[in-house]
Structure formats: structure tokens, C-alpha cells
Design an enzyme around this catalytic site. Structure first.
Site, mmCIF file in Angstrom:
data_model
loop_
_atom_site.group_PDB
_atom_site.id
_atom_site.type_symbol
_atom_site.label_atom_id
_atom_site.label_comp_id
_atom_site.label_asym_id
_atom_site.label_seq_id
_atom_site.Cartn_x
_atom_site.Cartn_y
_atom_site.Cartn_z
ATOM 1 N N LYS A 15 111.301 -37.495 -31.519
ATOM 2 C CA LYS A 15 112.060 -38.092 -32.297
ATOM 3 C C LYS A 15 111.688 -38.658 -33.358
ATOM 4 O O LYS A 15 112.553 -37.807 -34.344
ATOM 5 C CB LYS A 15 112.739 -39.254 -32.072
ATOM 6 N N CYS B 76 112.456 -40.536 -20.650
ATOM 7 C CA CYS B 76 112.458 -41.027 -21.321
ATOM 8 C C CYS B 76 111.612 -42.113 -21.642
ATOM 9 O O CYS B 76 110.932 -42.776 -22.363
ATOM 10 C CB CYS B 76 113.213 -41.368 -22.305
ATOM 11 N N CYS C 54 119.351 -33.688 -25.407
ATOM 12 C CA CYS C 54 118.589 -35.254 -26.247
ATOM 13 C C CYS C 54 117.265 -35.000 -25.634
ATOM 14 O O CYS C 54 116.882 -36.255 -27.515
ATOM 15 C CB CYS C 54 119.874 -36.413 -25.181
ATOM 16 N N SER D 62 123.883 -27.293 -24.800
ATOM 17 C CA SER D 62 124.643 -28.362 -25.677
ATOM 18 C C SER D 62 124.553 -28.259 -26.876
ATOM 19 O O SER D 62 123.485 -28.089 -27.249
ATOM 20 C CB SER D 62 124.446 -29.650 -24.727
ATOM 21 N N GLU E 235 112.866 -35.161 -34.713
ATOM 22 C CA GLU E 235 113.869 -34.488 -34.931
ATOM 23 C C GLU E 235 114.885 -35.186 -35.606
ATOM 24 O O GLU E 235 115.541 -34.362 -36.751
ATOM 25 C CB GLU E 235 114.445 -34.726 -33.333
ATOM 26 N N GLU F 223 129.531 -33.906 -24.939
ATOM 27 C CA GLU F 223 129.064 -33.375 -23.762
ATOM 28 C C GLU F 223 129.837 -33.227 -22.626
ATOM 29 O O GLU F 223 129.993 -32.342 -22.530
ATOM 30 C CB GLU F 223 127.701 -33.403 -23.652
ATOM 31 N N GLU G 11 132.300 -30.520 -23.223
ATOM 32 C CA GLU G 11 131.844 -29.387 -23.617
ATOM 33 C C GLU G 11 131.176 -28.619 -21.972
ATOM 34 O O GLU G 11 131.185 -27.546 -21.990
ATOM 35 C CB GLU G 11 130.485 -29.420 -24.262
ATOM 36 N N GLU H 285 118.926 -29.884 -40.288
ATOM 37 C CA GLU H 285 120.423 -30.275 -40.290
ATOM 38 C C GLU H 285 120.717 -31.622 -40.033
ATOM 39 O O GLU H 285 121.578 -31.701 -39.918
ATOM 40 C CB GLU H 285 120.409 -29.418 -39.363
#
Lengths: 168, 574, 409
Positions: free
Chosen positions: B359, B504, B300, B320, B362, B278, B281, B367
Site C-alpha cells: 500500500k 490482508c 484491491c 477491475s 500504491e 466493482e 462493473e 496516477e
């Protein structure tokens, strides 16, 4: 499949209301009433349309629809029968009226007849206590009812429908 | 100041104070249910009623403000009697499965019933029999247990501004629903799980996969690897008898080994890896080598990602492309690790322990199969791990501190602060500085992006380039920065967004509660660990160097792109 | 017998503006616009008119409170969400004399300093909605509504807003929620509407019948009005007589006539033998004494409330247990579901009363109902939940033997 125009017959009305009242939440209930009137229920496209135009979360629109007795997301019958079951009507025999209606229409615990013709709702006071027991069919008032009268009224409605469908 | 008496004691409080808050001044905690600090008072449960002299009826103390000369009685016979009956009414409508309820020992209703001394439930009547909402991969709602306090609705609408749940129907038919009762899995729910935290009873819980994990652990043909997110170490102890603010990284690793995981890694390793990708990037976007817009947003937090996909799809290019640490770890566990050890990746079961309910969603995204398998198989929350530890009879408090397996378990201070709001930003800046200037950032503590303010901003001088950054936690706070960006008016280069208030450490899978002070303390724990670690910059992590040297090549390289980066999907609004 | 509101009701086509004007309509508005708003309020205060919707709050005072608020804009809202079982008085006014309400709404707006008025009418009053809309259109054409009314500096817009089938929206704060496009759940008070009403702005909210008294008060003076009927709460009152009477209907009578007079002289007597009456609809407590004077204070002294004046008569062949059951069913259906005592309390009371109605009552449930009623009165957020158990409690207190007779042996 209904044509696009027919499916969204409520749209011009809703747009008119929003033009008059503005893109505010205050326009929500009048819009929903208009949709209900035009479509016989409030379809999901209408919820989406209102969410986009007056920026109210769709779950809130759903919350409003389900709060009010005259609004519903389920398709109502051509004739919506609202029969009063509050004390003044109760004292004058509303239970008998309701039984007669359920029997005559063959409701069997359903809200709407399978042919989509009649919806029966037990409602709180209709403000017709001087004509108790009373009911309204769409916007038509029927008072001082008894079981026999009820059967007559429903019989007439059914007959009219048969006539329109050319069943005679 | 307003002067009043509460139970005969004189007290002066600022105007606008609620009776409930004023009562705290005279050491009285008024029982309550629908009220929750941090949310607007609602005044519906009426449990917090008090007697005010001169008033005909009892007054809800959470919502009524004090007035001059008011004489309040917080537990007169009339008040106590009313409270008992109100709880009795709620119990009369509540399923009696307390033994097996998720909230066993943590149920506010049960606690109130005890504290208010409800002796008997004299009402007998119909109990609700609603269908459960099991449409979401993250969250299960049981409307039968719902007490209609509206806390979940308030947190979803007012704090997170996601607005997918609301009241429907009327009177006894009232219910918390999604649009057309389609279920959380079919609306724009971000799976943040803040509703779980505020629910006083067991009406909302995570979709547990404890049993699936046990099955995998007991299957001799499986090789079960585990990773734990940064925020777990700051909170797991609370579930196991330790005070808030106890760092339990070593005990956590030790417990996981004893649960039978074949190898215990650490998500922190993947957090360092995320920074490498990241950070590069970001530098690429700033220098123009990567033709993508600024500001760059972090990626994230899966709650934030789904929020963006529904509500701000026009900002997709700004986000990102880096996968979250969990999802960087996943494919590596089935490629890099499998290769290194010669284990058939087919046999690898990749488990993660996350502070997060999103999560779970996710991990199931279509994908997330770049390893050729589902990259992460099971996601446990902090609470689920704690229960497994309890179920296994592990005496957590006396466990020794043990390290994670270095290959994918060694980490720097930059990784551990991922768990707190602002942490990703700080970690990224430490590495980006080095990437741009070739020198190390001297002062590593970037204080303006720390702490619990909803939106934090800072400007960092990177060799004359003023890098402007912003941090938001909680989706309601994020909207300010997002709207600014959408309008093309964002002055920032890099923006960190975390779906949950506090980051988190306040994730939907953490120990129950909506206590921001506790979340802040958990964050401080992570900053403390960062301070104490020798290595505090992601690019200094030897295991990171190794993974690039041995497997990935270089950041943003071909393999990285395949395994560590992702793309997003515009999602419909319902 | 003096009739104020129904004075002209027999004039054919009164709902047309020309007929209304010919019978003296909009004179009060012309007069009011020549007075200062303060003078209008003083006149209403002098009349000692109190709200006819149920709470009997002095109208002039309500207007004064609203006028004095500094926040702008202000609103005048007419509560035409008549829904209490047994109440059908506002319907009579809106159907037969819609311009009276329109005129009153303009005067009221002028008095409190509002440039916008809203009539919130229940959705089932289809015909009345049409008539009001037509009346407003006509009034606008004649310059009684709009910019610079009758050459004065006062501008006013009036709008009809339909309810959609929720009794609780007749509760004033729930009504505001509904107007604002929400679920009709009551707000916590304070703050009261005079400070925080429609759109959070100062709002006076009045019942149809209340407002319709105002033109006569302006025309004839508050002093004149205050001499009509019972000195404690003067004026005439609409009594909606229903239930077991031979001539149910709306009767406009001076306050203070007795229940017996109402039933015998106007209602054509009881169908059967008189047993009890609910003088203020299903929210009120039963009375058995027909000598009770029908004014707010006397009915309250008799342990009940006059409310909106919905007098429901019950004959001796009716079981009081069944009456209580019918009343509570209404509240279960119409509770907004927000606060615990009302949502859960009405449901449990309904179940208990259902058991009694089916002859399966339990002795201990009689006390439980009384206890529940007390807690609901004490803790429910709005009038609906607070009053939901009135009929039941009075039924138990006055006819306990009937409940005992339904206990499962």
C-alpha cells in the site's frame, strides 16, 4: 556504440547450446560460459535473453554468475591472468609472483587495468602444482615462475599490444 | 510408522517425519533458525543439529527424516556445545545495534542466543559493511543484519513465485540480492512484504513514515484524517498485549483520536464503496454492457496488481478498474470530505493504516492524484501504528470502544470481511445478487470461499445464471487461476486475488510471523464481526447511499470514474 | 614397478583413437559388452577398487547400489573437477590418455544401466576439455558411443560439461547442483547419489582416476588387480607430489609405499630439510612421520587421510602457522557460503590465523581454534567445511610452540 551484431556475438553460440541441451536449466552454465568467452563478461541483455529462453529467474542467473570464479558481469581485460595462491604455489613463492604482477601491471588494488588490457585474479589451485608457482594467461600456462620471469612475460604482452596498436 | 527413541523416550511417527517434528511428540522443541514452518527445510544454520547414535557427525533435525530404531539425543553436551558456537559465530558477524533495531524484542537470533546460553562472543573480526537497499518505497533491506537463513528467498520463490531475491557470491561474500544489486525498487518486487514476516532478524523492514505522520499531527495548519483497513482491527491488539483473535475496532478508533488525528474514519466505508463500483462493473461485464472480458479480477490488493503488471500484463483488461478501498478513500478525503466541511483540501493530510507494505507503493503511484493532490499522503502499517500508540503512552487495553466518524466511517459486515481471503468475493456476491435480481441474497454466508485453502471455488445461482467464482490468496496460488485465464480456459466470471497468504490479515504490515493458523484466526474474527453487524450488505450502508446522493451520483458514473477508477501499466521484467 | 593407468602414456599421439586402439584400447569395452552388466560389476567388486577422489568408497558397491535402484533414467557422472590444492593427477590422464576415460565411462554406463554419461571437468583445464571432446567425437565415429554400441543392444551418449571456477563443485552433490545450472552448494545427504543424484535420478559418480582403472580390471580380471599394492586397498595410486621437493609430479605407484620412498626415490628428495607433509592436500592433517605407508588405512591410522593423494611436502624453513593460514585462506575463498559453520567458521579461523601469522596471536585463541574445528567437523554440511580445519588442528597439535611463538607479548 558497438554494432548490433558485435554486441550480441554470443547469441548464435548460446542458441546452439540450447538447441543441443534443450530449453532446460541444465543449459545455463554452458550458455553463461559461452557468453563470458565471447563478450568478456555477462551483460544484462544476456541475462534477460537466458531468462526468456530457458525460463530461469534473472536473480537466479545472477546468483549463478556470482558464484563461479570464471564468470562475471563486469568486463574483464583482454588478458585474464589467473595466478595460483594455494599451498603448493605458496610454498614455492607465489606471493612474490603476485607482488611482481601487481607492480608490473600497476594494479593498485584494482581487478582490471584502466586500459582494459589485463585482469588479475588470485585463484585457488590451477592443478599446476608440479610447475609451482604457476599462472595462466587466458588459456596459456606459465609455470616455474619467479618475479623476473613474470616481468618478462608481462613485458612481452605489453609489447605485443603496442605493436598491434601501431605505437612503435 | 517408524519407531525410534528420542532422549530415551520411545516414539512412533509416520515415515517421512523429520526428527524435529518427531521430537515434538516427546515435548521437545529443538532450537532452530533457518527452519520455518510453512517453508521447505533448508538445513543451513545447523542450529537444530542433534546427536544420532551411530552417526559420526551431528545431524540437522529439520531436514533429516526419522528411521527405524534411530536413537536421537537432542541436547547432549556435544549438541549444546555445537549450538552455542554456531550462534556465537552468527553473533560475531552481526551488528551490535540491538537497542535501536526494528526487531528489538522480536528478534529470533537474540532469543536463541539467550535460550542457548551463549555466554560470550569470543570471535572478534570484521563486521559486514554493505550498503542498505533503500530503493523500494515499501521495504528496506539491511544486508548487514542478514544471517543468510534464506527464508526470504524461499517465501519469495516458493510461496509467492515472484523470485526477485536470491543468493549471490560465495563463501563469506554471500549475500541476498536482487538482480545486479539493482534494489527491490527496480525489479519486479510486488512489495508484498512476506519476506519481512519470515526474516528472523532485522534485515528486512517496512519503510517507516511514523515521523512524517507525527509531524503532520503536530502541525496546526494541517487537518489530518485517518482511515484503517479492515484487517487492522483483527491484528492490532496482538502488538499491544492482546491474544490473537481479538477484535479491537473500537479501541483502534479511540487510540487514533488520542494520537491527535483530526478525524477518524474507516477504510471499511471505502470497502463498501468498492463493492458498489466493482459489483456494478461485474454485472456490466456479465450482461455485456461493459465490453471487457471475463473473468473479472478484483483489484484491491496492490501486491497482486504489480504482480499482474509485470508477469501477466495480457490480463490487464480482466482486472477491475476499481481502485482499492485505500485509494477510493484518499481522493474522497480531499474532495467529498473537504467540500462537506469547507476545509481547504490543500490542508488535508490523508493517512491510512494498512496491513500491507504494498500500500505504501500504491499510494505513490503517479496516477493516484485524482483529487488534484496526492490522494493518500502516508501509509502506516499495523506495526507502525502500534508503535505510535506505545510511544504516546496510550493504555490501549483500558481504552473505551469508540466509533469512527460516520460520514466516511460507517460500514457493513460486507466491508469488514475484505480483510480475509474470500471476503471481497463474498461481499461482492451479496451486492451483485441484488443488482441482477432486485432481491436480497438470503443466505449471506458463502462458506466455500472462506478458509485457508489456496484456491477456492463456488457457483452461485443468480436467477438461473450460474455465476462461477474463484478465490486465490498468495501469488503462487494465484498463478494457477491466472495461467488458466491466460490460456482462455477459465470457467469463472469473477476471481478474487490477494497477494498475501490468508489475505490482508496476513499482509506484510501485520504483526510479525508466518503462522497460517494465526492468520486464519484473524480472518475468523472478521467473519464474526460481520455476523454481529446489523447491516451486512454494502448497498445497505447509509453513508454509501449518502455519498452517491450528495457527491458521486451513481456507481460507474462520471465522477466515480474520475475519482474511484484507475488504469494499469505494463511493467518490464528485469 | 607396475603401472596401470600410465602404462601407455609414453606412446606418441596416444590421445588419437587409432593409436589408442593399436595399443589395446577399447578391448575392455568389447569384452565388457559380451558380459552381463552384473558380471562387470562383480569383476569390479572382485578388484576391491576404491574411489580415488578422496572418500575411498568401494567402486563396485557404488555401481551395484545404482544399478539396483528402480528409478529411471540412471546416470554415470565422472567427477573431473579436480581442484584440491596439490592435486593434478586427473589432468595428466585426461591430457595424455583421454580415450581411457571415455572407454571407462562407456563400460561404467553399461554396468549401472545408464544411457547417458557426463564428465564434469573444471573450467580451467582448457586443453583437456578440448582433448576429451575430440576423443568423444572419435569414439562416436568408431561406434564406441551412440546407438547399439558394437552391435550390442546398448546405447550410450557421453558429454563433457565444464565447471566455471568453484572448487566446491568437486563435492559430488554440489557438482549435481552445478550440472543442473545452479549455484554449487552441497545438498543434504541422505539421500545419496545412488538414489538421488543428477536430476534427482540414480547416479553413480566416480573420479577420473577411479574410472580409468576399470578397463584394466576388465581386461585382466579383478583378481589380478586385487593382488597389486597394499592388500587393504589394492591397486596403484596416483601420488601428486608437490611443495618442497626437487621433482614434483604425478607418480603412479602401488598403494602402501612409504612417504619416505615417495619423496626420496621419486621426488628427488626434499628441498631443504623435511618438516611435515600433508598427504591428502590441504584438507588433510599434517604428518611428520615419513615411515607412514601411503594407503588409505595407514594414513588414517596416522591421524590424517590420503584423500586424492596430493602429497604436499613442507620443509623446515617454513612456518607451520603460515601453512595453516594458507590452507584456511583456500577454504574461505572456496566455501559455498551456505551453512553457518563453514561460512562463518572459515572466516573467523582465517582472521585468528592472520593474527598469529602477524605475530599478534592470543593464547586463548589456540583453544578457540581447536573448539571451532571440532564444531565445524561436527556440523558442516559437506566435506569442505568438515575438513577445512584439519590442517590447522594438526598444526596446533604438532607444532604448538610455533603458535605460542606468534603470541603477542
Amino acid at each position: 556504440m558497438k554494432s548490433e551484431g558485435l554486441r550480441h556475438a554470443w547469441k548464435p553460440k548460446v542458441d546452439g547450446i540450447i538447441r543441443e541441451l534443450g530449453k532446460t536449466r541444465n543449459a545455463l552454465l554452458p550458455c553463461l560460459e559461452a557468453v563470458q568467452q565471447e563478450a568478456g563478461c555477462i551483460p544484462q541483455e544476456a541475462i534477460t535473453y537466458l531468462r526468456e529462453t530457458i525460463e530461469v529467474p534473472s536473480v537466479d542467473i545472477y546468483g549463478v554468475i556470482t558464484f563461479y570464479g570464471m564468470l562475471t558481469t563486469e568486463k574483464q581485460g583482454k588478458y585474464v591472468i589467473r595466478v595460483c595462491d594455494s599451498l603448493p604455489c605458496y610454498l614455492n613463492g607465489s606471493r612474490e609472483i603476485i607482488e611482481a604482477l601487481e607492480d608490473e601491471l600497476g594494479m593498485n588494488g584494482r581487478d582490471t587495468t584502466p586500459d582494459g588490457m589485463f585482469t588479475l585474479e588470485r585463484v585457488a589451485c590451477l592443478g599446476l602444482c608440479d610447475k609451482a608457482p604457476a599462472m595462466i594467461i587466458n588459456e596459456e600456462i606459465h609455470g616455474d615462475l619467479n618475479a623476473e620471469k613474470v616481468r618478462g612475460i608481462i613485458g612481452m604482452k605489453k609489447k605485443e599490444e603496442c605493436g598491434w596498436k601501431g605505437y612503435y | 510408522m517408524v519407531a525410534l527413541t528420542i532422549n530415551g523416550e520411545h516414539v512412533k511417527v509416520p515415515g517421512g517425519t523429520s526428527i524435529m517434528d518427531a521430537a515434538k511428540e516427546v515435548h521437545i522443541n529443538i532450537p532452530h533458525l533457518c527452519y520455518l514452518e510453512g517453508l521447505e527445510p533448508y538445513g543451513a544454520c545447523r542450529v537444530c543439529v542433534v546427536e544420532v547414535e551411530g552417526e559420526r557427525r551431528l545431524i540437522p533435525s529439520c531436514i533429516r527424516e526419522v528411521s527405524e530404531g534411530m536413537k536421537v539425543h537432542t541436547h547432549s553436551a556435544r549438541v549444546r556445545h555445537a549450538r552455542r558456537m554456531l550462534i556465537e559465530l552468527l553473533l560475531a558477524n552481526h551488528p551490535e545495534d540491538c537497542f535501536t533495531c526494528e526487531r528489538n524484542q522480536k528478534c529470533e537470533l537474540l532469543k536463541l542466543a539467550y535460550e542457548i546460553c551463549v555466554g560470550d562472543v569470543r570471535f572478534e573480526g570484521e563486521k559486514p559493511s554493505f550498503e542498505l537497499d533503500e530503493t523500494s518505497p515499501s521495504i528496506i533491506r539491511d544486508p548487514n543484519k542478514c544471517v543468510l537463513c534464506g527464508r526470504c528467498i524461499r517465501v519469495c520463490h516458493d510461496v509467492q513465485t515472484v523470485r526477485v531475491i536470491g543468493f549471490a557470491n560465495r563463501g563469506p561474500e554471500t549475500k541476498v540480492v536482487t538482480l545486479l544489486e539493482n534494489g527491490l525498487g527496480n525489479v519486479e518486487c510486488t512489495n508484498c512484504g512476506q519476506c519481512i514476516h519470515v526474516c528472523p532478524v532485522g534485515a528486512i523492514k517496512e519503510r517507516s513514515c511514523v515521523d512524517e505522520v507525527w509531524t503532520a499531527l503536530e502541525d496546526p495548519k494541517k487537518h489530518v484524517v485517518v482511515q484503517e483497513a479492515p484487517a487492522i482491527r483483527a491484528a492490532l491488539g496482538e502488538e499491544l498485549g492482546l491474544p490473537v483473535g481479538t477484535l479491537v475496532a473500537g479501541k483502534m478508533h479511540a487510540a487514533l483520536k488520542r494520537l491527535g488525528f483530526d478525524v477518524v474514519f474507516d477504510t471499511n466505508f471505502a470497502a463498501d464503496l468498492t463493492i458498489m463500483e466493482e459489483g456494478n462493473e461485474l454485472v456490466g461485464r456479465i450482461t455485456g454492457k461493459i465490453k471487457k472480458p471475463l473473468p473479472q479480477f478484483t483489484s484491491c490488493s496492490p501486491g497482486w496488481i504489480k504482480f499482474m503488471e509485470h508477469f501477466y500484463p495480457e490480463l490487464m483488461e480482466n482486472v477491475s478498474t476499481c481502485k482499492s478501498p485505500q485509494q477510493m478513500f484518499g481522493p474522497l478525503s480531499k474532495t467529498y470530505y473537504a467540500e462537506k466541511t469547507g476545509i481547504d483540501p490543500e490542508k488535508v493530510v490523508s493517512v491510512s493504516v494498512m496491513p500491507c507494505t504494498a500500500k505504501k507503493f500504491e499510494a505513490q503511484r503517479a496516477e493516484m492524484t485524482d483529487s488534484g493532490y496526492q490522494d493518500v499522503d502516508y501509509v502506516l502499517t499495523t506495526r507502525e501504528l502500534a508503535r505510535m500508540i506505545k510511544e504516546a503512552g496510550i493504555d490501549f487495553l483500558t481504552l473505551p470502544d469508540e466509533p469512527a466518524e460516520p460520514l466516511m466511517g460507517m460500514y457493513t459486515g460486507a466491508a469488514t470481511i475484505f480483510g480475509a481471503t474470500g471476503g471481497v468475493m463474498e461481499a461482492a456476491l451479496r451486492t451483485a445478487y441484488k443488482l441482477v435480481t432486485g432481491r436480497e441474497l438470503e443466505s449471506l454466508d458463502i462458506k466455500p470461499v472462506r478458509g485457508m485453502d489456496g484456491v477456492k471455488t463456488a457457483t452461485v445461482d443468480v436467477d438461473g445464471l450460474e455465476v462461477k467464482v474463484a478465490v486465490a490468496h498468495g501469488l503462487g496460488n494465484a498463478r494457477k487461476l491466472l495461467n488458466e485465464t491466460k490460456a482462455g480456459k477459465s470457467p469463472y466470471h469473477f476471481i478474487e486475488i490477494m497477494a498475501c497468504p490468508g489475505g490482508c490479515v496476513g499482509g506484510g504490515g501485520q504483526p510479525y510471523g508466518f503462522d497460517m493458523a494465526a492468520r486464519a484466526i484473524r480472518g475468523e474474527v472478521l467473519y464474526k464481526e460481520d455476523k454481529e453487524l446489523t447491516l451486512r450488505r454494502s448497498h445497505e450502508n447509509p453513508s454509501i447511499k449518502k455519498v452517491y446522493d450528495d457527491f458521486l451520483g451513481k456507481p460507474l458514473g462520471k465522477k466515480s470514474h474520475k475519482l474511484l477508477h484507475t488504469k494499469y501499466t505494463k511493467r518490464e521484467m528485469t | 614397478m607396475e603401472r596401470i593407468l600410465l602404462k601407455d602414456v609414453d606412446i606418441p599421439n596416444l590421445c588419437e583413437i587409432d593409436v589408442y586402439i593399436d595399443s589395446g584400447g577399447y578391448k575392455a569395452l568389447e569384452k565388457a559388452l559380451k558380459m552381463t552388466p552384473k558380471e562387470v560389476i562383480e569383476e569390479v567388486k572382485r578388484s576391491r577398487l576404491v574411489g580415488r577422489g578422496g572418500a575411498a568408497f568401494p567402486t563396485g558397491l557404488k555401481w551395484e547400489f545404482t544399478r539396483k535402484e528402480k528409478d529411471e533414467p540412471k546416470f554415470l557422472v565422472c567427477n573431473a573437477d579436480e581442484g584440491e590444492p596439490g592435486t593434478f593427477k586427473d589432468r595428466v590422464l585426461m591430457k595424455n590418455n583421454p580415450h581411457l576415460l571415455v572407454e571407462a565411462m562407456v563400460i561404467g554406463g553399461y554396468a549401472i544401466g545408464a544411457n547417458k554419461g557426463v564428465i564434469y571437468i573444471r573450467g580451467e583445464y582448457f586443453e583437456e576439455i578440448g582433448r576429451l571432446n575430440k576423443a568423444i567425437k572419435e569414439a562416436r565415429e568408431k561406434g564406441y558411443i551412440g546407438e547399439g554400441i558394437l552391435g550390442s543392444g546398448f546405447s550410450y551418449e557421453l558429454q563433457v560439461y565444464r565447471g566455471a571456477g568453484a572448487y566446491v563443485c568437486g563435492e559430488e552433490s554440489a557438482l549435481f547442483e552445478s550440472l543442473e545450472g545452479g549455484r554449487g552448494c552441497a545438498r543434504e545427504r541422505p539421500p545419496f547419489p545412488a538414489q538421488y543424484g543428477f536430476m534427482g535420478k540414480p547416479t553413480a559418480i566416480n573420479n577420473v582416476e577411479t574410472l580409468c582403472n576399470v578397463p584394466a580390471i576388465i581386461n585382466n580380471g579383478g583378481e589380478w588387480y586385487s593382488r597389486i599394492g597394499s592388500p587393504a586397498s589394492p591397486g596403484t595410486k596416483f601420488f601428486c607430489l608437490s611443495g618442497h621437493v626437487n621433482k614434483p609430479g604425478v607418480y603412479e605407484l602401488p598403494t602402501g609405499i612409504t612417504l619416505r620412498e615417495l619423496i626420496e626415490e621419486y621426488g628427488g628428495g626434499v628441498k631443504g630439510e623435511f618438516k611435515a607433509s600433508l598427504p591428502g592436500g590441504v584438507s588433510s592433517s599434517l604428518v611428520t612421520d615419513t615411515d607412514v605407508k601411503l594407503d588409505y588405512k595407514s594414513v588414517a591410522d596416522a591421524g590424517s587421510m590420503l584423500g586424492s593423494g596430493a602429497v604436499i611436502v613442507i620443509n623446515s624453513s617454513t612456518s607451520i602457522v603460515d601453512v595453516a593460514k594458507s590452507c584456511i585462506e583456500f577454504f574461505v575463498r572456496e566455501s559455498c557460503g551456505q551453512c553457518v559453520p563453514c561460512r562463518e567458521g572459515t572466516r573467523r579461523a582465517n582472521e585468528i590465523l592472520g593474527r598469529f601469522a602477524g605475530g599478534k596471536g592470543k593464547v586463548e585463541d589456540i583453544d578457540l581454534l581447536l573448539e571451532l574445528g571440532e564444531v565445524m567437523y561436527d556440523t558442516a554440511r559437506c566435506g569442505l567445511g568438515q575438513a577445512a580445519m584439519n590442517a590447522t588442528i594438526s598444526a596446533i597439535k604438532m607444532f604448538k610452540d610455533e603458535f605460542m611463538g606468534r603470541v603477542e607479548s
